[in-house]
Design a protein around this motif. Structure first.
Motif, PDB file in Angstrom:
ATOM      1  N   PHE A  90      13.228  30.770  34.960  1.00 21.24           N
ATOM      2  CA  PHE A  90      11.850  31.263  35.055  1.00 21.24           C
ATOM      3  C   PHE A  90      11.029  30.856  33.834  1.00 21.24           C
ATOM      4  CE2 PHE A  90      14.790  34.183  37.183  1.00 21.24           C
ATOM      5  CZ  PHE A  90      14.327  34.052  38.492  1.00 21.24           C
ATOM      6  N   SER A  91      11.327  29.682  33.296  1.00 23.22           N
ATOM      7  CA  SER A  91      10.608  29.186  32.127  1.00 23.22           C
ATOM      8  C   SER A  91       9.236  28.660  32.526  1.00 23.22           C
ATOM      9  CB  SER A  91      11.414  28.065  31.458  1.00 23.22           C
ATOM     10  OG  SER A  91      10.654  27.419  30.463  1.00 23.22           O
ATOM     11  N   ALA A  92       8.294  28.733  31.573  1.00 19.20           N
ATOM     12  CA  ALA A  92       6.953  28.181  31.805  1.00 19.20           C
ATOM     13  C   ALA A  92       6.930  26.665  31.643  1.00 19.20           C
ATOM     14  CB  ALA A  92       5.963  28.819  30.835  1.00 19.20           C
ATOM     15  N   ASP A  93       7.991  26.093  31.106  1.00 20.10           N
ATOM     16  CA  ASP A  93       8.070  24.649  30.883  1.00 20.10           C
ATOM     17  C   ASP A  93       8.415  23.955  32.203  1.00 20.10           C
ATOM     18  OD1 ASP A  93       8.467  22.080  30.045  1.00 20.10           O
ATOM     19  OD2 ASP A  93      10.039  22.544  28.588  1.00 20.10           O
ATOM     20  N   PHE A  94       7.559  23.016  32.638  1.00 24.52           N
ATOM     21  CA  PHE A  94       7.827  22.347  33.916  1.00 24.52           C
ATOM     22  C   PHE A  94       9.076  21.485  33.858  1.00 24.52           C
ATOM     23  CE2 PHE A  94       5.274  19.078  31.769  1.00 24.52           C
ATOM     24  CZ  PHE A  94       5.915  17.898  32.124  1.00 24.52           C
ATOM     25  N   ARG A  95       9.566  21.162  32.648  1.00 28.39           N
ATOM     26  CA  ARG A  95      10.798  20.377  32.516  1.00 28.39           C
ATOM     27  C   ARG A  95      12.051  21.254  32.532  1.00 28.39           C
ATOM     28  NH1 ARG A  95       9.552  15.120  30.996  1.00 28.39           N
ATOM     29  NH2 ARG A  95       7.504  14.845  30.016  1.00 28.39           N
ATOM     30  N   ALA A  96      11.893  22.566  32.496  1.00 28.59           N
ATOM     31  CA  ALA A  96      13.050  23.455  32.404  1.00 28.59           C
ATOM     32  C   ALA A  96      14.051  23.257  33.543  1.00 28.59           C
ATOM     33  CB  ALA A  96      12.584  24.912  32.339  1.00 28.59           C
ATOM     34  N   PRO A  97      13.616  23.128  34.813  1.00 23.38           N
ATOM     35  CA  PRO A  97      14.613  22.903  35.876  1.00 23.38           C
ATOM     36  C   PRO A  97      15.421  21.622  35.668  1.00 23.38           C
ATOM     37  CG  PRO A  97      12.508  23.578  36.821  1.00 23.38           C
ATOM     38  CD  PRO A  97      12.259  23.322  35.373  1.00 23.38           C
ATOM     39  N   GLU A  98      14.759  20.558  35.215  1.00 26.27           N
ATOM     40  CA  GLU A  98      15.464  19.300  34.959  1.00 26.27           C
ATOM     41  C   GLU A  98      16.502  19.485  33.855  1.00 26.27           C
ATOM     42  OE1 GLU A  98      14.517  14.759  33.281  1.00 26.27           O
ATOM     43  OE2 GLU A  98      12.926  16.257  33.406  1.00 26.27           O
ATOM     44  N   LYS A  99      16.106  20.131  32.765  1.00 27.94           N
ATOM     45  CA  LYS A  99      17.021  20.337  31.643  1.00 27.94           C
ATOM     46  C   LYS A  99      18.197  21.211  32.051  1.00 27.94           C
ATOM     47  CE  LYS A  99      13.226  19.939  28.300  1.00 27.94           C
ATOM     48  NZ  LYS A  99      12.381  20.661  27.304  1.00 27.94           N
ATOM     49  N   LEU A 100      17.921  22.256  32.840  1.00 29.69           N
ATOM     50  CA  LEU A 100      18.997  23.136  33.288  1.00 29.69           C
ATOM     51  C   LEU A 100      19.959  22.394  34.207  1.00 29.69           C
ATOM     52  CD1 LEU A 100      20.327  25.913  33.493  1.00 29.69           C
ATOM     53  CD2 LEU A 100      18.748  26.458  35.352  1.00 29.69           C
ATOM     54  N   ALA A 101      19.431  21.614  35.128  1.00 29.60           N
ATOM     55  CA  ALA A 101      20.282  20.852  36.052  1.00 29.60           C
ATOM     56  C   ALA A 101      21.156  19.863  35.286  1.00 29.60           C
ATOM     57  CB  ALA A 101      19.415  20.123  37.077  1.00 29.60           C
ATOM     58  N   GLN A 102      20.585  19.230  34.271  1.00 26.08           N
ATOM     59  CA  GLN A 102      21.363  18.289  33.460  1.00 26.08           C
ATOM     60  C   GLN A 102      22.474  19.011  32.710  1.00 26.08           C
ATOM     61  OE1 GLN A 102      18.074  16.659  31.264  1.00 26.08           O
ATOM     62  NE2 GLN A 102      17.796  14.927  32.639  1.00 26.08           N
ATOM     63  N   LEU A 103      22.145  20.157  32.129  1.00 32.41           N
ATOM     64  CA  LEU A 103      23.149  20.918  31.376  1.00 32.41           C
ATOM     65  C   LEU A 103      24.289  21.366  32.286  1.00 32.41           C
ATOM     66  CD1 LEU A 103      24.071  22.374  28.794  1.00 32.41           C
ATOM     67  CD2 LEU A 103      22.660  24.318  29.504  1.00 32.41           C
ATOM     68  N   ILE A 104      23.953  21.920  33.439  1.00 35.07           N
ATOM     69  CA  ILE A 104      24.986  22.401  34.370  1.00 35.07           C
ATOM     70  C   ILE A 104      25.885  21.244  34.806  1.00 35.07           C
ATOM     71  CG2 ILE A 104      25.352  23.321  36.695  1.00 35.07           C
ATOM     72  CD1 ILE A 104      22.838  25.045  36.271  1.00 35.07           C
ATOM     73  N   THR A 105      25.272  20.117  35.148  1.00 33.48           N
ATOM     74  CA  THR A 105      26.052  18.971  35.617  1.00 33.48           C
ATOM     75  C   THR A 105      26.945  18.415  34.516  1.00 33.48           C
ATOM     76  OG1 THR A 105      24.246  18.433  37.143  1.00 33.48           O
ATOM     77  CG2 THR A 105      25.898  16.722  36.755  1.00 33.48           C
ATOM     78  N   GLN A 106      26.400  18.314  33.284  1.00 35.55           N
ATOM     79  CA  GLN A 106      27.197  17.806  32.171  1.00 35.55           C
ATOM     80  C   GLN A 106      28.361  18.741  31.855  1.00 35.55           C
ATOM     81  OE1 GLN A 106      26.966  14.944  30.459  1.00 35.55           O
ATOM     82  NE2 GLN A 106      25.135  14.138  31.461  1.00 35.55           N
ATOM     83  N   LEU A 107      28.098  20.046  31.857  1.00 34.57           N
ATOM     84  CA  LEU A 107      29.176  21.002  31.592  1.00 34.57           C
ATOM     85  C   LEU A 107      30.224  20.973  32.695  1.00 34.57           C
ATOM     86  CD1 LEU A 107      27.100  24.000  30.219  1.00 34.57           C
ATOM     87  CD2 LEU A 107      28.973  22.871  29.014  1.00 34.57           C
ATOM     88  N   SER A 108      29.766  20.862  33.929  1.00 41.97           N
ATOM     89  CA  SER A 108      30.696  20.765  35.051  1.00 41.97           C
ATOM     90  C   SER A 108      31.640  19.576  34.870  1.00 41.97           C
ATOM     91  CB  SER A 108      29.910  20.632  36.358  1.00 41.97           C
ATOM     92  OG  SER A 108      30.761  20.335  37.437  1.00 41.97           O
ATOM     93  N   GLY A 109      31.105  18.518  34.299  1.00 42.11           N
ATOM     94  CA  GLY A 109      31.895  17.300  34.117  1.00 42.11           C
ATOM     95  C   GLY A 109      33.008  17.408  33.109  1.00 42.11           C
ATOM     96  N   ARG A 110      33.057  18.511  32.341  1.00 41.58           N
ATOM     97  CA  ARG A 110      34.166  18.680  31.391  1.00 41.58           C
ATOM     98  C   ARG A 110      35.436  19.122  32.101  1.00 41.58           C
ATOM     99  NH1 ARG A 110      32.419  15.267  29.327  1.00 41.58           N
ATOM    100  NH2 ARG A 110      30.413  15.444  30.342  1.00 41.58           N
ATOM    101  N   ALA A 111      35.350  19.546  33.353  1.00 39.84           N
ATOM    102  CA  ALA A 111      36.518  20.094  34.059  1.00 39.84           C
ATOM    103  C   ALA A 111      37.135  19.047  34.978  1.00 39.84           C
ATOM    104  CB  ALA A 111      36.107  21.317  34.880  1.00 39.84           C
ATOM    105  N   GLY A 112      38.461  19.083  35.075  1.00 35.57           N
ATOM    106  CA  GLY A 112      39.177  18.262  36.051  1.00 35.57           C
ATOM    107  C   GLY A 112      39.066  16.779  35.826  1.00 35.57           C
ATOM    108  N   ARG A 113      39.259  16.322  34.581  1.00 33.94           N
ATOM    109  CA  ARG A 113      39.031  14.908  34.267  1.00 33.94           C
ATOM    110  C   ARG A 113      40.314  14.070  34.273  1.00 33.94           C
ATOM    111  NH1 ARG A 113      33.891  13.941  31.678  1.00 33.94           N
ATOM    112  NH2 ARG A 113      34.767  12.103  30.669  1.00 33.94           N
ATOM    113  N   SER A 114      41.462  14.668  34.516  1.00 33.25           N
ATOM    114  CA  SER A 114      42.690  13.857  34.417  1.00 33.25           C
ATOM    115  C   SER A 114      43.639  14.114  35.577  1.00 33.25           C
ATOM    116  CB  SER A 114      43.400  14.162  33.095  1.00 33.25           C
ATOM    117  OG  SER A 114      43.770  15.520  33.051  1.00 33.25           O
TER     118      SER A 114
END
Length: 735
Positions: free
Chosen positions: A570-594
């Protein structure tokens, strides 16, 4: 006598005339000179000869000293500096000094030469060469003992200080020198021919998608920009290794940008292991001399690969072959202070200028880069699958409404974590707040301990027993009683990484927990050592901030938990959804790599939120294309272009009044949209009130033209000298 024009690092949009008395100095264009400027002596760069001096030549001040016999800036770097000055509306003198290593900007009166390459070496003293005598003396200091054996095992029982400082702190080195066990010597750098010493190690067979990406880049001739959109764990680094191989064999140099210092050592190691040649590192943990040495090596062609953070984009290459920007979406590539450049945008300009390929890589491309790929300005290469036998982790939402919580984690989530730990795996918990808790409040009167300079709640740090303001770094003792009502019923509110670590150590007492945030990774090589310990499974529970999301490879992490994502929804920054989606996806990528199955969980009170549903069910690629459609309908970047004028002052009205004048100035232009002025997202910092004004246009060229005109007029206003203000081209946030 001759008159030269000198660019000086001052906030003035002009060059200054100076005379040189001697006639035998030769051509000093692009050389550094020491000149008087008011009461000071400053280092400037000669831009050219003055045909018509503004004042009489005899009244001009004289150059004190010419510091270089050869140009310190190539013609292409001067061209880059002049373009940046125009594009970012920033004084040319300050821009050119930004392009130089810090050691060459200082008022050293010739002590630091651009052409001399030296290196500090550490030797074992004669006394230290008797291992039986030394080991007992170091029995009480494991770090000193480790340093002793590190140098003992090196060639000729010596090691460069720059390499030692990657692993050991300055205090450890100093203690060994004081014990007469180490000797420090400054030596002229001996540079071998890296082109003759390349030894390419065995490499894995590229899969189909990697092969297409490699061949697409390798057949390019001259300037081209490639966007490699590869899911986390898809092997983007392997693609980088294979596309630069033929260029290195031709003797061409490679510049690689990474977003964080923490990524540099592991990236360097991988490239050194593959090609068998030294790799130059450039980041803020190096001292000025070390950075200057790498800059000199690259400029003289004595090093084949340079890997560095944001400012390394200004590294000169004698024989450039390619520029690579890894994790191109990362915000840290944007300089937020002074000259507000974006290293990714500079990379595009430099690659075109040098007529070489540019490769941008990310699992979560910025919407700007993705838009350029869709518009065919960039060549889009996709790696949709993980390399080897690894599969993508499952992504799930945990509805925590009404659930019992322990240290911010739902009981059901703790059960899932225990299952993974009992199976011998590691789990990662992401908390976007360092410290023990984000606030300290009184339960009797409701008083919250806040920073008076920033009007911001102070963060509790129990490990050092104080309160800290994370905006201005102010600190104060942790009070035992409320300073307002005297009650001792004061308690923390919210959860930070420090509290999360303590809580998980209590819940999972049989497992070892480590915390990775900016408080715990201070010191030379600290982060690298912690990452090695994690990969050696010395820790089973990992707690950290965004540092953990930055491209690290944890083969035994099978569960990632993001504790709280609701605040970003619920941020006022129009880029907030993009930044959140990037963070979630990057963090998700730390799991199950081998090869192990991985899962990522998001705790939320809003599981029905469309952003979360789209991201979980359809992935980042689908989310990004939908977000682009929203931006298009809303008339937002990348479909329109923005500049942001920031103003700050100790007087609230003064900062606002200046931006009102700015708004009136830009309103006169027909094809510009003016938004604001309005308070910055962080309205007060260090006692200054902060406001922003946004000017927007569909045409970048038009926006640049009117900003240049407006900037010229604003410089002449008396109020412009009473406030601190700046122009930010293509802003990425409004805080």
């Amino acid at each position: 006598m001759q008159v030269v024009q000198v660019a000086i690092p001052v906030p003035m949009y002009q060059v200054f005339d100076y005379r040189i008395e001697s006639e035998d100095v030769g051509d000093i264009i692009a050389c550094r000179v020491l000149v008087p400027f008011g009461p000071r002596k400053v280092v400037g760069i000669v831009m050219g000869h003055a045909e018509h001096a503004i004042v009489e030549e005899k009244k001009l001040k004289s150059v004190i000293e010419v510091l270089d016999s050869t140009p310190v800036c190539s013609a292409s770097m001067r061209e880059l500096g002049e373009w940046m000055s125009r594009y970012y509306h920033y004084p040319i003198g300050e821009v050119l000094h930004t392009l130089l290593p810090a050691a060459l900007r200082k008022q050293a009166s010739g002590k630091t030469k651009a052409s001399v390459q030296t290196e500090t070496m550490l030797y074992l003293s004669d006394e230290a060469k008797n291992i039986d005598d030394v080991d007992p003396r170091l029995s009480r200091s494991q770090k000193q003992r480790a340093l002793f054996h590190f140098i003992l095992a090196s060639a000729e029982q010596k090691a460069p200080l720059s390499k030692v400082k990657d692993e050991f702190s300055a205090s450890v080195v100093k203690a060994m020198i004081e014990k007469d066990l180490l000797i420090k010597r400054e030596e002229e750098l001996q540079v071998g021919d890296w082109k003759q010493s390349i030894q390419i190690a065995d490499k894995p067979l590229a899969n189909v998608d990697q092969s297409i990406a490699i061949s697409s880049v390798n057949v390019s001739n001259g300037f081209d920009t490639f966007l490699i959109e590869g899911v986390t764990g898809s092997g983007k680094t392997e693609v980088y290794l294979q596309i630069i191989e033929p260029l290195l064999l031709e003797g061409k140099q490679i510049l690689i940008l990474v977003p964080e210092i923490g990524l540099t050592p592991q990236t360097v190691q991988r490239f050194e292991d593959r090609f068998g040649i030294p790799v130059g590192m450039l980041h803020s943990n190096l001292n000025d001399t070390e950075r200057l040495t790498v800059w000199q090596q690259a400029r003289d062609g004595n090093i084949g690969i340079v890997i560095g953070t944001r400012s390394s984009i200004f590294t000169e290459l004698k024989n450039p072959g390619m520029i690579i920007v890894d994790e191109e979406h990362d915000e840290s590539f944007k300089q937020q202070d002074n000259l507000k450049y974006h290293a990714r945008d500079i990379a595009v300009y430099r690659a075109k200028q040098l007529n070489i390929p540019l490769v941008l890589g990310s699992a979560t491309p910025s919407l700007e880069s993705l838009h350029n790929a869709i518009e065919k300005k960039y060549k889009h290469l996709v790696l949709p699958n993980r390399a080897g036998s690894a599969s993508m982790p499952s992504q799930r939402l945990m509805n925590i409404k009404g659930q019992q919580m322990q240290f911010g984690i739902a009981q059901g989530m703790l059960d899932k974590m225990r299952e993974q730990l009992q199976a011998g795996n590691q789990v990662m918990v992401f908390v976007n707040r360092r410290g023990y808790a984000p606030a300290l409040l009184c339960h009797q009167c409701g008083h919250v301990e806040s920073c008076q300079r920033c009007d911001n709640p102070m963060t509790v740090h129990k490990s050092v027993n104080n309160l800290q303001c994370h905006r201005c770094a102010d600190t104060r003792y942790l009070p035992k009683r409320c300073p307002e009502c005297g009650s001792d019923d004061v308690d923390t509110f919210g959860v930070g990484t420090e509290q999360m670590q303590a809580g998980l150590e209590e819940i999972f007492a049989e497992y070892d927990t480590v915390r990775i945030d900016s408080d715990t990774v201070r010191g030379k090589g600290k982060l690298n050592r912690l990452l090695q310990d994690i990969n050696q499974k010395k820790y089973q529970v990992l707690v950290g901030t965004q540092i953990l999301s930055k491209g690290h490879h944890f083969p035994d992490v099978t569960l990632v938990l993001i504790v709280d994502v609701d605040s970003a929804l619920f941020s006022a920054d129009f880029r907030a959804p993009e930044k959140l989606a990037q963070l979630i996806t990057q963090l998700s990528g730390r799991a199950g790599r081998s090869g192990k199955a991985g899962e990522m969980w998001l705790q939320t009170h809003c599981p029905e939120h469309p952003l979360l549903q789209d991201l979980i069910n359809n992935g980042y690629s689908d989310f990004a294309r939908y977000a682009l459609l929203e931006r298009k309908h809303a008339g937002l970047p990348p479909y329109e272009h923005q500049i942001c004028i920031r103003s700050e002052s100790h007087k609230k009205g003064l900062a606002m009044d200046f931006l009102k004048i700015c708004a009136d100035t830009f309103t006169q232009f027909q094809h510009a949209k003016v938004l604001g002025p309005f308070p910055a997202f962080i309205e007060k910092r260090q006692g200054r009130f902060r406001f922003v004004l946004i000017v927007q246009s569909p045409s970048r060229n038009y926006l640049q033209k009117i900003t240049e005109q407006a900037n010229f007029g604003l410089q002449t206003l008396a109020i412009s000298r009473q406030v601190r203000w700046s122009i930010d081209v293509s802003p990425i946030d409004f805080s």
